[in-house]
Each structure stands twice: as C-alpha cells, then as structure tokens.
Design a protein around this motif. Structure first.
Motif, mmCIF file in Angstrom:
data_model
loop_
_atom_site.group_PDB
_atom_site.id
_atom_site.type_symbol
_atom_site.label_atom_id
_atom_site.label_comp_id
_atom_site.label_asym_id
_atom_site.label_seq_id
_atom_site.Cartn_x
_atom_site.Cartn_y
_atom_site.Cartn_z
ATOM 1 N N UNK A 1 11.820 0.307 7.869
ATOM 2 C CA UNK A 1 12.793 0.520 8.941
ATOM 3 C C UNK A 1 12.327 -0.299 10.140
ATOM 4 N N UNK A 2 12.929 -1.479 10.305
ATOM 5 C CA UNK A 2 12.476 -2.425 11.335
ATOM 6 C C UNK A 2 12.546 -1.832 12.736
ATOM 7 N N UNK A 3 13.647 -1.108 13.011
ATOM 8 C CA UNK A 3 13.843 -0.573 14.368
ATOM 9 C C UNK A 3 12.687 0.324 14.803
ATOM 10 N N UNK A 4 12.158 1.090 13.857
ATOM 11 C CA UNK A 4 11.095 2.039 14.194
ATOM 12 C C UNK A 4 9.702 1.488 13.895
ATOM 13 N N UNK A 5 9.639 0.259 13.410
ATOM 14 C CA UNK A 5 8.365 -0.343 12.987
ATOM 15 C C UNK A 5 7.602 0.607 12.056
ATOM 16 N N UNK A 6 8.376 1.205 11.129
ATOM 17 C CA UNK A 6 7.774 2.214 10.252
ATOM 18 C C UNK A 6 8.231 2.052 8.817
ATOM 19 N N UNK A 7 7.442 2.648 7.910
ATOM 20 C CA UNK A 7 7.844 2.765 6.511
ATOM 21 C C UNK A 7 8.244 4.222 6.294
ATOM 22 N N UNK A 8 9.385 4.447 5.640
ATOM 23 C CA UNK A 8 9.852 5.819 5.423
ATOM 24 C C UNK A 8 10.176 6.042 3.954
ATOM 25 N N UNK A 9 10.003 7.296 3.534
ATOM 26 C CA UNK A 9 10.374 7.666 2.169
ATOM 27 C C UNK A 9 11.759 8.295 2.194
ATOM 28 N N UNK A 10 12.648 7.810 1.335
ATOM 29 C CA UNK A 10 14.017 8.331 1.302
ATOM 30 C C UNK A 10 14.124 9.655 0.565
ATOM 31 N N UNK A 11 13.032 10.071 -0.068
ATOM 32 C CA UNK A 11 13.100 11.298 -0.857
ATOM 33 C C UNK A 11 12.566 12.513 -0.100
ATOM 34 N N UNK A 12 11.576 12.326 0.783
ATOM 35 C CA UNK A 12 11.055 13.493 1.495
ATOM 36 C C UNK A 12 11.018 13.303 3.007
ATOM 37 N N UNK A 13 11.358 12.088 3.462
ATOM 38 C CA UNK A 13 11.406 11.860 4.904
ATOM 39 C C UNK A 13 10.054 11.500 5.507
ATOM 40 N N UNK A 14 8.985 11.468 4.694
ATOM 41 C CA UNK A 14 7.662 11.102 5.204
ATOM 42 C C UNK A 14 7.716 9.688 5.806
ATOM 43 N N UNK A 15 7.072 9.516 6.966
ATOM 44 C CA UNK A 15 7.075 8.204 7.621
ATOM 45 C C UNK A 15 5.661 7.848 8.070
ATOM 46 N N UNK A 16 5.372 6.555 8.107
ATOM 47 C CA UNK A 16 4.093 6.096 8.651
ATOM 48 C C UNK A 16 4.284 4.712 9.244
ATOM 49 N N UNK A 17 3.369 4.327 10.136
ATOM 50 C CA UNK A 17 3.514 2.987 10.702
ATOM 51 C C UNK A 17 3.144 1.957 9.632
ATOM 52 N N UNK A 18 3.656 0.751 9.790
ATOM 53 C CA UNK A 18 3.386 -0.305 8.800
ATOM 54 C C UNK A 18 1.879 -0.591 8.836
ATOM 55 N N UNK A 19 1.190 -0.399 7.694
ATOM 56 C CA UNK A 19 -0.268 -0.576 7.715
ATOM 57 C C UNK A 19 -0.674 -2.035 7.884
ATOM 58 N N UNK A 20 -1.853 -2.211 8.501
ATOM 59 C CA UNK A 20 -2.354 -3.564 8.714
ATOM 60 C C UNK A 20 -2.819 -4.164 7.386
ATOM 61 N N UNK A 21 -3.496 -3.290 6.583
ATOM 62 C CA UNK A 21 -3.989 -3.745 5.278
ATOM 63 C C UNK A 21 -3.418 -2.874 4.170
ATOM 64 N N UNK A 22 -3.358 -3.430 2.967
ATOM 65 C CA UNK A 22 -2.782 -2.730 1.818
ATOM 66 C C UNK A 22 -3.594 -1.472 1.480
ATOM 67 N N UNK A 23 -2.945 -0.291 1.368
ATOM 68 C CA UNK A 23 -3.663 0.938 1.032
ATOM 69 C C UNK A 23 -4.246 0.925 -0.380
ATOM 70 N N UNK A 24 -3.702 0.062 -1.274
ATOM 71 C CA UNK A 24 -4.187 0.037 -2.671
ATOM 72 C C UNK A 24 -5.471 -0.765 -2.819
ATOM 73 N N UNK A 25 -5.456 -2.032 -2.333
ATOM 74 C CA UNK A 25 -6.644 -2.882 -2.546
ATOM 75 C C UNK A 25 -7.529 -2.992 -1.306
ATOM 76 N N UNK A 26 -7.046 -2.452 -0.194
ATOM 77 C CA UNK A 26 -7.796 -2.360 1.081
ATOM 78 C C UNK A 26 -8.027 -3.703 1.777
ATOM 79 N N UNK A 27 -7.702 -4.828 1.110
ATOM 80 C CA UNK A 27 -7.980 -6.124 1.751
ATOM 81 C C UNK A 27 -6.719 -6.936 2.008
#
Length: 615
Positions: free
Chosen positions: A356-382
């Motif tokens: 969601x560009x307007x909010x500079x956030x990533x949101x889940x359409x299934x439960x409404x959970x939101x977080x800011x766009x991470x600087x690094x990938x949560x999976x590989x960390x780099x």
C-alpha cells in the motif's frame, strides 16, 4: 384488473408490482415506467399476485419476447447466491422470440472422429457419469473426446454448449469444430458484432444451430433443449464475472447440470482444487504425440538473462520457434527479494502481503495485519525487497535489439485488439513467419503449434508471491499450461527464470499435478475453499470519511453474527479508483446459508458483493 410482480432488468431494485387488463404469461418481457422517469424500462413478469393495498402503475406494453422457466429458475438462484436483484441476474440472459418456431433438423456430420485406446477409456468413464472431470495432460487430445460426446448429444436432437475462456476461442478451434459440425455450430464471445449475434440467436431458436462454442456468456442463450455443457480449461479465472452479478460460469454449469439432470464435462490439464474435490475425475496422462520435455531453471527474478538470450538464439538458428511468457499481474503489488525470490509473508495467514504505497506499508488482505516495508528481506536477512515489474513491451524491445534480423511479435490484450489481428498473428506464427512470440496468459491457451521448441517463462515468482491463498495453484497451473506449448510433437525445452526452483522443480520433474492438488487440499483444510466459503464486500464512495464510517458499522454488525468470521478489513489494495475511496471486508464461513443471509442483510448504496471471491 390483473396484478403482476415484475423484475426491472439491469436495476438493483427489488421486484415491483404493476397492473394490466391483459392476462400476461410468467417470463414475458414487458415495458413499464419507474416513478418520476421519462423513458420506459424493460421488465420481466415474475408472477401474478393479489391486488395490493397501494396504487399500481400500468404495464405499458407486452413485447414478443420472453424468458423460459429454465432461465427464470437459474436467474432466481443467481440473485440469491451471488447477492443481486432478480432484474440484474435476468439481464445476463438472451431472451426468446415468440415469432420464431423451433424445428428439429437432421445434422449432417462432416467428419468422423476416431479415438486412441486411451481416449476411448477416458470417454467410457465420462459416459458412465452424469457430471465428470477430464483431468487430461496437455496434448492428450481432450478436444476429440469432447467432439465425440457432442455428436452423440446432437444425434438425440438436443443442443450443446462448449464453454472456453475467451482467449481459447481461436480461429484454429473454430476450424476444428466446423470441420465436424458445419453450419450447426456458432461461435459466441464479446467480439461478435451485433448483426452476427442477431443471426446466431435466430438460428439457435429455429433449430439450425445445435452447438454454441463460446465464452462464459454463451451459457445464457435461449436453448430449447440443452443436453450437454462442456467447460474446457475449467480452472481459468475468466469464468468468474467481474461485474454484477459476479457469477462463476463454471460453478453455475455444475449447479445447472445437477438441478436439471444434464450431462456435464469439465476439462483441464491443471484442474481447479474445487472441481477436483467435488467431481469424479478421470486422469488421462498419455499424450497424443510422443513428447519429451527438458526443464532449465535460471536463478533469476528480473528481466531476461544472457543465458536465456543464448537459448533463444540457438532455437532460431535451428529453424524453430520460441514463446516468451510474462504474467499480466507482474506489477507493483508484489515486492520480491532479489536475492532469495521470497516476498514478505503475513505471520498469521501464510499468504504474501500487499503493498500500500500511500501508507508506506505492507498489509495482509486476510487478517488486516500491517507492517512497514522492511529494509531487508525477512527470509534471507540480507537481500533487499524491491518492486518487481517487467512488461511485455519491455521484453519485446530487448529481443528486437538482440535479434534485429528476426521477427519478434507481441501477443497480449494491448496488441490483439480484435479477431482479425488475432487470426493474422496466429496464422503468421503457424506459418513460421514469426520467430519469437512474447505474450501474457493468452499464450497459455490451447494453441497447438508443432514448431515451438522453447518456452521461456519470466516473472513467475510474482504469481507465486501474490497475496492470495490460490497463489501456488495459479503459478504452478500456469507454468504447466505454458510448458505444454513447447514440444507438442517431439522434444521441447522450458526455461524458467525463478528464485523458487525447489517448488517448481518438485512438481514438474519429480512429482505431478495430482500430488500437488492432494497436498494443497491438506493446506487449505478449515481455512480456505473448498472447505469454507469466502466472500468479499467492497464499499466505495467519493466521500472517504463517510464510507470509512459505514465500513466500521458493517464490520461491527457482521462480528455479531454466529458462524461467520470477519477475516480482515481495511483499504483495498488500490485505494482510489475514479475518484472513489475503496474499502473491503473479507468474510469466511463453513455455513453457506448463514453467510448468504448475512450478505443479503447488508443494506448500502455503495456496496459490491463478491460471493466465492477469487481474489
């Protein structure tokens, strides 16, 4: 004086009562005036009623057109299940003309179809069931089985409808059907002109035409005695309407076949999980021609690699053709790590989150959970999460620079604007006048060309990382369909640029789609269809504050209803369209009856309801 309940066509209004001195049959098309309107509206007589306590307006005119009881029953189901007015559901049907008389005409079949022993075995299974699923590998010869079954139904003086995704209605398919059925067949889709439509409807009603091959709207034509419905590529999302009523033609075909005891065949190389779960299937895994596939994986998720360009060059040098595929949905909605190819998943729903560009956030359409766009990938960390987008025009440009002496053409909805261009492009490709065809989902549909020896698949990670519970199903299904275009006869290569090699390789080389369907059913238990019903409610208005307030009230109300779960709610992924602010609510339930009751009870002028949502 007689009093009638009528449904106003195309109107969201509930049925209204009008009066007439004439006796009018149920299903007749009439003209009425709505209060304070100058122009008349078309309406359908639903039933004769007692004189009401209020004053009624007159029915202005009874036309020569009518809707059959078969249509009225289906329309009634559509209005109840897909949550719309009866007038809206009836408006998708093409009415009968009282002046046209139906005659039983003998059909001269122009060509005999012979089946292989494998095809014959599949057909015998389909013959033994009223409703069945043909789970047939790409190139296994589904069409011959369909044609053989259609011939048998038409020989009984019944009619048949053969549904296909619109982009499968190619000149090639038309030619194959006309070779057998001659003038008894008509092709029906959105690009058929007004004059031609009129002619088809007339010939269908007088008995000249016995078979309609068409897109989803072909299901709603005036059939006198329908005996068979075939839904080819039944997994395809284009069977779901994106306008009110938001019906799914595949699901409706199942309902109609069961309700009216008709023969139904669903067919696909990659059947949808819902159909696989509900309908008896026959797996036809022998192909018509000897084929051999080699899968090459490139650890990339961007643009087009040097290795891929070299492969295309070699294919051209050998006098063979290449198709290059990109998903149409490779857009900014998906953020992918350029190191490991993963997207950011919701910690609660195991689906990718949406940007969601307007909010500079990533949101889940299934439960409404939101977080800011991470600087690094949560999976590989780099790795760094980036917007991922490569378009067909961009790839066409790159290939033209690389191969200036060769013919590179684009095959997508931007370039294929009408039937004439479609026909010309496919003919040129068939005659080897095009070396590389770059396109979207259109490329995956039933085109049967024997000189394609290389299929290049780009951007498949963006499908796998969609914020949808169907992401794995859609990505793998599409990849198998595209792979089926290469090496239809003999050897073919499929080059896949992906960071998710393990997933694709497992089901393409080590396992099969049947195993995928079985494991996916386990994953979906208690959470997603086919085990629960999902509905999406969208609210939109130019007044953002008012609509947000309305959203809160509806969510509050829905949360009080037993057996219904409000999975998530908030802004739509595309928050503003045509100056309207958009909010959505996702609802889940194991109880269809309670879910429909709740959806019908929501009253709002700004609402759009999508039952069995695919998004």
């Amino acid at each position: 004086m007689n009093y009638y309940e009528v449904a106003i066509l195309k109107s969201p209004l509930e049925n209204l009562t009008y009066q007439s001195e004439d006796f009018i049959e149920e299903g007749d098309l009439v003209e009425v005036i709505l209060a304070n309107r100058k122009n008349s509206n078309q309406a359908v007589i639903i039933k004769k009623v007692e004189k009401p306590e209020f004053k009624c307006s007159d029915i202005l005119k009874v036309t020569d057109f009518y809707y059959s009881s078969f249509m009225l029953e289906i329309a009634d189901f559509i209005s109840k299940y897909y949550v719309c007015s009866l007038g809206q559901s009836l408006s998708i049907f093409q009415y009968f003309d009282k002046n046209i008389k139906y005659e039983n005409r003998k059909i001269e079949f122009k060509k005999e179809i012979s089946l292989s022993s494998f095809q014959q075995e599949a057909k015998e299974f389909l013959d033994s069931k009223k409703q069945s699923l043909l789970f047939a590998k790409t190139g296994a010869g589904k069409t011959e089985i369909y044609i053989k079954t259609i011939k048998e139904i038409l020989s009984l003086d019944k009619q048949a409808v053969f549904l296909m995704p619109e982009i499968s209605l190619t000149p090639q398919m038309q030619k194959r059907l006309e070779e057998v059925f001659g003038n008894s067949i008509a092709i029906w889709h959105s690009k058929v002109g007004v004059k031609k439509r009129k002619e088809i409807l007339q010939n269908l009603q007088n008995g000249t035409i016995k078979l309609i091959a068409g897109a989803r709207s072909a299901l709603f034509l005036p059939y006198k005695d329908l005996g068979l419905i075939i839904v080819d590529e039944e997994h395809d999302d284009s069977y779901k309407s994106d306008q009110t009523p938001r019906y799914n033609a595949k699901d409706l075909s199942i309902f109609i076949a069961k309700k009216f005891d008709l023969k139904l065949i669903l067919g696909s190389a990659t059947p949808s999980i819902n159909s696989f779960h509900k309908i008896a299937y026959f797996e036809l895994d022998k192909t018509f021609y000897e084929t051999q596939k080699r899968y090459i994986f490139e650890n990339l998720s961007q643009k087009i690699s040097q290795n891929t360009l070299k492969k295309i060059e070699d294919t051209i040098k050998n006098g063979n053709q290449t198709i290059v595929f990109l998903p149409t949905r490779a857009n900014f909605k998906h953020q992918i790590c350029f190191d490991c190819g993963k997207s950011v998943e919701c910690p609660f729903c195991s689906v990718s989150m949406s940007l969601h560009k307007n909010d500079l956030a990533l949101k889940c359409h299934y439960c409404g959970f939101a977080q800011k766009i991470p600087e690094f990938c949560p999976s590989c960390k780099t790795g760094i999460i980036k917007n991922h987008r490569v378009g067909t025009a961009e790839i066409e440009e790159i290939l033209k620079e690389e191969f200036p002496k060769n013919v590179i053409k684009r095959f997508d909805t931007d370039t294929i604007k009408n039937e004439k261009i479609l026909k010309t492009t496919l003919e040129e490709f068939n005659e080897n006048k095009i070396d590389v065809l770059v396109g979207t989902q259109m490329l995956s549909k039933g085109h049967d060309y024997h000189n394609v020896k290389l299929a290049v698949v780009l951007g498949i990670d963006s499908l796998l990382n969609m914020n949808s519970y169907k992401a794995r199903e859609k990505a793998l299904s599409l990849l198998i369909q595209i792979a089926g275009r290469s090496g239809r006869n003999g050897f073919g290569e499929v080059l896949i640029e992906t960071k998710n090699e393990d997933f694709f390789k497992h089901y393409l080389e080590e396992s099969n789609y049947l195993e995928f369907l079985q494991s996916e059913l386990e994953f979906r238990k208690d959470l997603y269809p086919p085990f629960v019903k999902l509905a999406r409610v969208v609210l939109s208005s130019t007044n953002g504050l008012k609509i947000k307030d309305e959203l809160s009230q509806i969510v509050k109300y829905l949360k009080t209803i037993k057996d219904i779960e409000v999975v998530g709610f908030g802004e739509c992924a595309i928050f503003k369209i045509a100056n309207k602010y958009r909010y959505e609510i996702l609802i889940r339930s194991k109880n269809s009856k309670e879910l429909l009751k709740a959806l019908h009870s929501i009253k709002s002028a700004h609402i759009l309801i999508d039952m069995d949502t695919i998004y």
